[in-house]
Design a protein around this motif. Structure first.
Motif, PDB file in Angstrom:
ATOM      1  N   ALA A  48       0.828  -1.209   0.000  1.00  0.00           N
ATOM      2  CA  ALA A  48       0.000   0.000   0.000  1.00  0.00           C
ATOM      3  C   ALA A  48       0.861   1.257   0.000  1.00  0.00           C
ATOM      4  CB  ALA A  48      -0.921  -0.001   1.214  1.00  0.00           C
ATOM      5  N   THR A  49       1.910   1.260   0.793  1.00  0.00           N
ATOM      6  CA  THR A  49       2.740   2.447   0.946  1.00  0.00           C
ATOM      7  C   THR A  49       3.587   2.724  -0.288  1.00  0.00           C
ATOM      8  OG1 THR A  49       2.807   2.083   3.326  1.00  0.00           O
ATOM      9  CG2 THR A  49       4.489   3.507   2.407  1.00  0.00           C
ATOM     10  N   LEU A  50       4.152   1.685  -0.863  1.00  0.00           N
ATOM     11  CA  LEU A  50       5.090   1.873  -1.966  1.00  0.00           C
ATOM     12  C   LEU A  50       4.446   1.822  -3.346  1.00  0.00           C
ATOM     13  CD1 LEU A  50       8.118  -0.161  -0.595  1.00  0.00           C
ATOM     14  CD2 LEU A  50       7.704   2.306  -0.464  1.00  0.00           C
ATOM     15  N   SER A  51       3.170   1.476  -3.434  1.00  0.00           N
ATOM     16  CA  SER A  51       2.537   1.396  -4.759  1.00  0.00           C
ATOM     17  C   SER A  51       2.574   2.726  -5.515  1.00  0.00           C
ATOM     18  CB  SER A  51       1.111   0.846  -4.663  1.00  0.00           C
ATOM     19  OG  SER A  51       0.282   1.681  -3.900  1.00  0.00           O
ATOM     20  N   PRO A  52       2.348   3.887  -4.884  1.00  0.00           N
ATOM     21  CA  PRO A  52       2.466   5.128  -5.655  1.00  0.00           C
ATOM     22  C   PRO A  52       3.880   5.359  -6.205  1.00  0.00           C
ATOM     23  CG  PRO A  52       1.285   5.553  -3.619  1.00  0.00           C
ATOM     24  CD  PRO A  52       1.832   4.162  -3.534  1.00  0.00           C
ATOM     25  N   LEU A  53       4.894   5.010  -5.414  1.00  0.00           N
ATOM     26  CA  LEU A  53       6.266   5.221  -5.871  1.00  0.00           C
ATOM     27  C   LEU A  53       6.647   4.242  -6.971  1.00  0.00           C
ATOM     28  CD1 LEU A  53       8.081   5.944  -2.497  1.00  0.00           C
ATOM     29  CD2 LEU A  53       7.146   7.553  -4.159  1.00  0.00           C
ATOM     30  N   ALA A  54       6.194   3.002  -6.867  1.00  0.00           N
ATOM     31  CA  ALA A  54       6.483   2.019  -7.912  1.00  0.00           C
ATOM     32  C   ALA A  54       5.819   2.422  -9.225  1.00  0.00           C
ATOM     33  CB  ALA A  54       6.009   0.638  -7.473  1.00  0.00           C
ATOM     34  N   LEU A  55       4.573   2.835  -9.150  1.00  0.00           N
ATOM     35  CA  LEU A  55       3.886   3.292 -10.360  1.00  0.00           C
ATOM     36  C   LEU A  55       4.515   4.560 -10.915  1.00  0.00           C
ATOM     37  CD1 LEU A  55       0.172   2.574  -9.409  1.00  0.00           C
ATOM     38  CD2 LEU A  55       1.547   1.414 -11.137  1.00  0.00           C
ATOM     39  N   SER A  56       5.034   5.396 -10.039  1.00  0.00           N
ATOM     40  CA  SER A  56       5.715   6.612 -10.479  1.00  0.00           C
ATOM     41  C   SER A  56       6.959   6.260 -11.287  1.00  0.00           C
ATOM     42  CB  SER A  56       6.093   7.458  -9.264  1.00  0.00           C
ATOM     43  OG  SER A  56       6.793   8.609  -9.661  1.00  0.00           O
ATOM     44  N   ALA A  57       7.731   5.306 -10.807  1.00  0.00           N
ATOM     45  CA  ALA A  57       8.934   4.891 -11.545  1.00  0.00           C
ATOM     46  C   ALA A  57       8.555   4.310 -12.907  1.00  0.00           C
ATOM     47  CB  ALA A  57       9.710   3.863 -10.721  1.00  0.00           C
ATOM     48  N   ILE A  58       7.492   3.531 -12.952  1.00  0.00           N
ATOM     49  CA  ILE A  58       7.030   2.957 -14.224  1.00  0.00           C
ATOM     50  C   ILE A  58       6.585   4.067 -15.175  1.00  0.00           C
ATOM     51  CG2 ILE A  58       5.218   1.538 -15.279  1.00  0.00           C
ATOM     52  CD1 ILE A  58       5.413  -0.228 -12.708  1.00  0.00           C
ATOM     53  N   ALA A  59       5.870   5.042 -14.649  1.00  0.00           N
ATOM     54  CA  ALA A  59       5.389   6.143 -15.494  1.00  0.00           C
ATOM     55  C   ALA A  59       6.554   6.964 -16.045  1.00  0.00           C
ATOM     56  CB  ALA A  59       4.438   7.040 -14.705  1.00  0.00           C
ATOM     57  N   TRP A  60       7.576   7.207 -15.227  1.00  0.00           N
ATOM     58  CA  TRP A  60       8.733   7.962 -15.718  1.00  0.00           C
ATOM     59  C   TRP A  60       9.473   7.188 -16.788  1.00  0.00           C
ATOM     60  CZ3 TRP A  60       9.170  12.856 -15.616  1.00  0.00           C
ATOM     61  CH2 TRP A  60       8.626  13.589 -14.572  1.00  0.00           C
ATOM     62  N   ALA A  61       9.598   5.878 -16.597  1.00  0.00           N
ATOM     63  CA  ALA A  61      10.265   5.063 -17.618  1.00  0.00           C
ATOM     64  C   ALA A  61       9.453   5.036 -18.908  1.00  0.00           C
ATOM     65  CB  ALA A  61      10.482   3.649 -17.095  1.00  0.00           C
ATOM     66  N   ALA A  62       8.143   4.964 -18.770  1.00  0.00           N
ATOM     67  CA  ALA A  62       7.270   4.923 -19.946  1.00  0.00           C
ATOM     68  C   ALA A  62       7.228   6.261 -20.666  1.00  0.00           C
ATOM     69  CB  ALA A  62       5.864   4.508 -19.542  1.00  0.00           C
ATOM     70  N   ALA A  63       7.426   7.346 -19.938  1.00  0.00           N
ATOM     71  CA  ALA A  63       7.375   8.673 -20.561  1.00  0.00           C
ATOM     72  C   ALA A  63       8.452   8.830 -21.628  1.00  0.00           C
ATOM     73  CB  ALA A  63       7.528   9.766 -19.504  1.00  0.00           C
ATOM     74  N   GLN A  65       9.349   6.412 -23.570  1.00  0.00           N
ATOM     75  CA  GLN A  65       9.033   5.480 -24.650  1.00  0.00           C
ATOM     76  C   GLN A  65       7.872   5.946 -25.527  1.00  0.00           C
ATOM     77  OE1 GLN A  65      11.041   2.851 -25.128  1.00  0.00           O
ATOM     78  NE2 GLN A  65      12.206   3.536 -23.343  1.00  0.00           N
ATOM     79  N   PHE A  66       6.971   6.727 -24.960  1.00  0.00           N
ATOM     80  CA  PHE A  66       5.780   7.155 -25.687  1.00  0.00           C
ATOM     81  C   PHE A  66       6.041   8.457 -26.433  1.00  0.00           C
ATOM     82  CE2 PHE A  66       3.834   4.257 -22.722  1.00  0.00           C
ATOM     83  CZ  PHE A  66       2.800   3.713 -23.454  1.00  0.00           C
ATOM     84  N   ALA A  67       5.412   8.570 -27.597  1.00  0.00           N
ATOM     85  CA  ALA A  67       5.549   9.795 -28.384  1.00  0.00           C
ATOM     86  C   ALA A  67       4.887  10.970 -27.664  1.00  0.00           C
ATOM     87  CB  ALA A  67       4.970   9.605 -29.776  1.00  0.00           C
ATOM     88  N   PRO A  68       3.638  10.858 -27.217  1.00  0.00           N
ATOM     89  CA  PRO A  68       3.137  11.948 -26.380  1.00  0.00           C
ATOM     90  C   PRO A  68       3.606  11.712 -24.933  1.00  0.00           C
ATOM     91  CG  PRO A  68       1.349  10.424 -26.860  1.00  0.00           C
ATOM     92  CD  PRO A  68       2.560   9.931 -27.579  1.00  0.00           C
ATOM     93  N   ARG A  69       4.617  12.438 -24.522  1.00  0.00           N
ATOM     94  CA  ARG A  69       5.217  12.205 -23.202  1.00  0.00           C
ATOM     95  C   ARG A  69       4.276  12.512 -22.046  1.00  0.00           C
ATOM     96  NH1 ARG A  69      11.428  12.290 -23.265  1.00  0.00           N
ATOM     97  NH2 ARG A  69      11.796  11.908 -25.461  1.00  0.00           N
ATOM     98  N   TRP A  70       3.193  13.202 -22.317  1.00  0.00           N
ATOM     99  CA  TRP A  70       2.250  13.527 -21.258  1.00  0.00           C
ATOM    100  C   TRP A  70       1.336  12.356 -20.933  1.00  0.00           C
ATOM    101  CZ3 TRP A  70      -2.586  12.822 -23.095  1.00  0.00           C
ATOM    102  CH2 TRP A  70      -2.784  12.945 -24.474  1.00  0.00           C
ATOM    103  N   LEU A  71       1.189  11.393 -21.837  1.00  0.00           N
ATOM    104  CA  LEU A  71       0.237  10.295 -21.651  1.00  0.00           C
ATOM    105  C   LEU A  71       0.532   9.431 -20.425  1.00  0.00           C
ATOM    106  CD1 LEU A  71      -2.285   8.911 -22.721  1.00  0.00           C
ATOM    107  CD2 LEU A  71      -0.814   7.548 -24.212  1.00  0.00           C
ATOM    108  N   PRO A  72       1.761   8.968 -20.193  1.00  0.00           N
ATOM    109  CA  PRO A  72       2.003   8.161 -18.985  1.00  0.00           C
ATOM    110  C   PRO A  72       1.720   8.921 -17.693  1.00  0.00           C
ATOM    111  CG  PRO A  72       3.791   7.872 -20.526  1.00  0.00           C
ATOM    112  CD  PRO A  72       2.935   8.982 -21.062  1.00  0.00           C
TER     113      PRO A  72
END
Length: 141
Positions: A48-63, A65-72
């Motif tokens: 519960a505590t670390l899920s926001p941070l884990a998803l944040s790291a995934i979103a930054w990595a995905a940003a 990779q995606f052409a519209p960087r705002w989407l992740p």
């Protein structure tokens, strides 16, 4: 986000950890039910505590990779809220802590601070990336 932005994000995470972690540790250590394995309780709390941070790291990595960087960053906002609420709900159900009780508030404080910090960072990243995308369209079109 550049080096200084990541450093500020890390400083925010460190500050939240130093502020709220002792309360959460005390709460989980002293209010744990005998029927529930401490390992299970800690695992649920960490999820519960670390899920926001884990998803944040995934979103930054995905940003990157995606052409519209705002989407992740846009997708991150509801995903992080849902993940945190579901994981914290499961933790509270297993631990039998009530959210209106002091101990449950102590246990959920660190995750709430992480979620708030991550939401603010990704909202700012979304706005910055969307603005850059609109400027790029205006120059190209």
């Amino acid at each position: 986000m550049k080096g200084l932005g990541f450093a500020a994000y890390g400083a925010g995470i460190a500050g939240a950890t130093l502020f709220a972690a002792p309360f959460a540790i005390d709460t989980i250590s002293f209010h744990a039910r005998a029927e529930v394995s401490p390992v299970q309780l800690w695992a649920l709390w960490l999820a519960a505590t670390l899920s926001p941070l884990a998803l944040s790291a995934i979103a930054w990595a995905a940003a990157w990779q995606f052409a519209p960087r705002w989407l992740p960053h846009l997708i991150f906002i509801p995903a992080a809220i849902i993940a945190y609420l579901q994981c914290m709900s499961l933790f509270l159900r297993v631990s039998e802590l009530m959210i209106h009780d002091g101990p449950a508030g102590d246990a959920s404080a660190l995750g709430s601070l992480y979620l708030l910090l991550a939401l603010l960072v990704h909202l700012a990243a979304f706005a910055t990336a969307a603005r850059a995308s609109l400027k790029g369209r205006a120059k190209g079109g």
